[in-house]
Design a protein around this motif. Structure first.
Motif, PDB file in Angstrom:
ATOM      1  N   SER A 149       8.303 -33.201  44.549  1.00 23.04           N
ATOM      2  CA  SER A 149       8.813 -32.935  45.895  1.00 23.04           C
ATOM      3  C   SER A 149       9.659 -34.062  46.446  1.00 23.04           C
ATOM      4  O   SER A 149      10.370 -33.878  47.433  1.00 23.04           O
ATOM      5  CB  SER A 149       7.636 -32.659  46.850  1.00 23.04           C
ATOM      6  N   THR A 150       9.616 -35.268  45.834  1.00 22.29           N
ATOM      7  CA  THR A 150      10.401 -36.395  46.349  1.00 22.29           C
ATOM      8  C   THR A 150      11.854 -36.309  45.916  1.00 22.29           C
ATOM      9  O   THR A 150      12.688 -37.037  46.431  1.00 22.29           O
ATOM     10  CB  THR A 150       9.804 -37.725  45.854  1.00 22.29           C
ATOM     11  N   LEU A 169      23.999 -48.350  35.014  1.00 23.60           N
ATOM     12  CA  LEU A 169      23.343 -48.490  36.315  1.00 23.60           C
ATOM     13  C   LEU A 169      21.836 -48.642  36.154  1.00 23.60           C
ATOM     14  O   LEU A 169      21.199 -49.409  36.883  1.00 23.60           O
ATOM     15  CB  LEU A 169      23.655 -47.275  37.192  1.00 23.60           C
ATOM     16  N   SER A 170      21.263 -47.904  35.211  1.00 19.97           N
ATOM     17  CA  SER A 170      19.839 -48.045  34.937  1.00 19.97           C
ATOM     18  C   SER A 170      19.515 -49.447  34.430  1.00 19.97           C
ATOM     19  O   SER A 170      18.525 -50.059  34.844  1.00 19.97           O
ATOM     20  CB  SER A 170      19.408 -46.990  33.903  1.00 19.97           C
ATOM     21  N   TYR A 356      18.464 -37.167  30.379  1.00 28.33           N
ATOM     22  CA  TYR A 356      19.233 -38.403  30.284  1.00 28.33           C
ATOM     23  C   TYR A 356      19.387 -38.998  31.682  1.00 28.33           C
ATOM     24  O   TYR A 356      19.407 -38.260  32.668  1.00 28.33           O
ATOM     25  CB  TYR A 356      20.607 -38.111  29.679  1.00 28.33           C
ATOM     26  N   PRO A 357      19.502 -40.336  31.794  1.00 31.69           N
ATOM     27  CA  PRO A 357      19.701 -40.940  33.113  1.00 31.69           C
ATOM     28  C   PRO A 357      20.896 -40.335  33.847  1.00 31.69           C
ATOM     29  O   PRO A 357      21.919 -40.028  33.232  1.00 31.69           O
ATOM     30  CB  PRO A 357      19.937 -42.423  32.794  1.00 31.69           C
ATOM     31  N   ASP A 365      19.616 -42.266  39.497  1.00 35.19           N
ATOM     32  CA  ASP A 365      18.665 -41.282  40.009  1.00 35.19           C
ATOM     33  C   ASP A 365      17.246 -41.649  39.585  1.00 35.19           C
ATOM     34  O   ASP A 365      17.037 -42.380  38.617  1.00 35.19           O
ATOM     35  CB  ASP A 365      19.008 -39.893  39.474  1.00 35.19           C
ATOM     36  N   ARG A 366      16.274 -41.134  40.327  1.00 33.71           N
ATOM     37  CA  ARG A 366      14.878 -41.493  40.061  1.00 33.71           C
ATOM     38  C   ARG A 366      14.380 -40.944  38.740  1.00 33.71           C
ATOM     39  O   ARG A 366      13.543 -41.555  38.085  1.00 33.71           O
ATOM     40  CB  ARG A 366      13.997 -40.977  41.204  1.00 33.71           C
ATOM     41  N   TRP A 367      14.886 -39.775  38.344  1.00 40.00           N
ATOM     42  CA  TRP A 367      14.390 -39.117  37.142  1.00 40.00           C
ATOM     43  C   TRP A 367      15.557 -38.691  36.263  1.00 40.00           C
ATOM     44  O   TRP A 367      16.595 -38.272  36.762  1.00 40.00           O
ATOM     45  CB  TRP A 367      13.559 -37.881  37.508  1.00 40.00           C
ATOM     46  N   PRO A 368      15.399 -38.766  34.936  1.00 45.97           N
ATOM     47  CA  PRO A 368      16.435 -38.237  34.031  1.00 45.97           C
ATOM     48  C   PRO A 368      16.592 -36.732  34.242  1.00 45.97           C
ATOM     49  O   PRO A 368      15.632 -36.035  34.561  1.00 45.97           O
ATOM     50  CB  PRO A 368      15.897 -38.560  32.638  1.00 45.97           C
TER      51      PRO A 368
END
Length: 397
Positions: A149-150, A169-170, A356-357, A365-368
């Motif tokens: 949900s985040t 960036l990662s 992927y990132p 982004d927080r998640w791939p």
């Protein structure tokens, strides 16, 4: 105001010019959301975001969300923006005018705010005077429905994508987190634009050259309507390939019924979409503005269509890209053997063979992600144009 470089001196300088009650200094995303609620309730006509591209897009998305939730105030139209580039990359700065560099950053900010206040006051007194504004489209990033949900399903930004840039960036975030446990000079150095170079040389390039970490297999589709053979070229609709062999001539993408490799993408392409590209690439990114950040002109064709964006598929070797950095930065790099593909359009759906990132607005982004859609948002934003107008009236021999 929200950026690493913003301290109490910047806040105080802004308060002296605009009034203490009109300046909101935030240090967290939650604080910025609260400030936006107050801004919407007061009905400001102009908003002056101070920070980087991430801060700017956070404010815009918060305004859109607040506008949807607010049932009391008139929120049918977004306010106009006067952008202060106080972040790291500042990709929007070259487009709308102000550039703050070096130790004179606070002085230039004061001059810009003073000039803005004078123009606004003059426009209120003189109805014949027109505020210089620049309309700018935005990219709407749509993610698949997530159980987390985040992570919002849809966000607005100016550029986004996956590949070499999101990997760098990662890596930059990893180095920045490492620097927090070091002395202040090292923290400041690695948290600036120089930190990107350190991440590039020490982590991203080695991992790409040795292990090919940047390589991803992707499938990109576009709406069938945008490739219709009956669509009028004069309307600037559709999807176009920028052919470098013909001096960057825009060639309309033709309709096709190509199918995907089932080994990588078992799902069929939707009936309303058609294949644009499928294969291995090192970067797939799109932007509605020419600049990525730090002066990098990664999307030179973003304004070919007044209400469109530039999708770039980069397939060159990272070492070749490293050797051609000056030309890539200027937006003049071209590859004549299909290793750098440039498309102009309004709707691109990207599917990857594995998560992927992903990055947007210069923030990892927080998640791939394994699938995302990039569309030009319906509503354009209006920015105060700080560049001096130039009108060619004739030629003097």
């Amino acid at each position: 105001l929200n950026a690493r470089a913003v301290n109490y001196k910047f806040v105080r300088a802004a308060q002296e010019i605009l009034g203490e009650e009109n300046v909101f200094a935030t240090a967290t995303e939650e604080a910025s959301h609260e400030a936006i609620k107050t801004i919407v309730a007061r009905g400001y006509e102009y908003i002056v975001p101070g920070g980087g591209d991430g801060t700017l897009c956070t404010i815009i998305n918060s305004l859109v969300d607040a506008r949807k939730a607010d049932k009391v105030h008139d929120t049918t139209k977004l306010p106009k923006f006067a952008y202060l580039p106080l972040g790291t990359g500042n990709g929007m700065a070259p487009l709308v005018g102000p550039r703050f560099r070096g130790r004179t950053k606070i002085i230039k900010m004061q001059k810009t705010l003073t000039r803005l206040k004078e123009i606004v006051d003059e426009c209120e007194k003189n109805s014949d005077m027109i505020m210089p504004l620049l309309k700018c489209p935005m990219v709407e990033v749509t993610r698949p429905e997530s159980t987390n949900s985040t992570v919002p399903n849809s966000e607005l930004c100016f550029f986004a994508g996956s590949g070499f840039d999101s990997l760098m960036l990662s890596d930059f975030n990893i180095i920045k987190r490492w620097s927090k446990r070091r002395v202040k000079p090292i923290r400041r150095f690695l948290g600036s634009v120089a930190g990107y170079s350190v991440a590039l040389v020490t982590r991203t390039l080695p991992s790409c050259l040795i292990w090919g970490k940047h390589k991803l297999i992707c499938r990109i589709t576009i709406p069938k309507a945008s490739a219709s053979a009956n669509a009028s070229r004069a309307t600037s609709t559709g999807t176009y390939w920028m052919d470098p062999r013909r001096g960057d001539t825009a060639i309309k993408v033709r309709p096709n019924n190509c199918q995907s490799n089932k080994d990588f993408f078992p799902d069929d392409i939707g009936e309303d979409r058609q294949l644009l590209f499928e294969g291995t690439t090192g970067i797939v990114a799109a932007g509605a503005t020419p600049y990525y950040g730090g002066g990098l002109k990664l999307f030179p064709f973003s304004r070919v269509q007044p209400h469109g964006m530039h999708l770039r598929i980069g397939r060159i070797n990272p070492f070749v890209g490293f050797l051609n950095i000056p030309w890539i930065f200027r937006g003049t790099y071209r590859h004549y053997n299909m290793k750098c593909l440039d498309f102009v359009g309004k709707d691109f759906e990207v599917e990857l063979s594995k998560p992927y990132p992903f990055q947007h607005s210069g923030e990892a982004d927080r998640w791939p992600l394994k699938k995302f859609r990039l569309r030009v948002a319906d509503e354009e934003l209006e920015f105060v144009d700080f560049l001096k107008p130039r009108v060619v009236l004739g030629y003097d021999e």
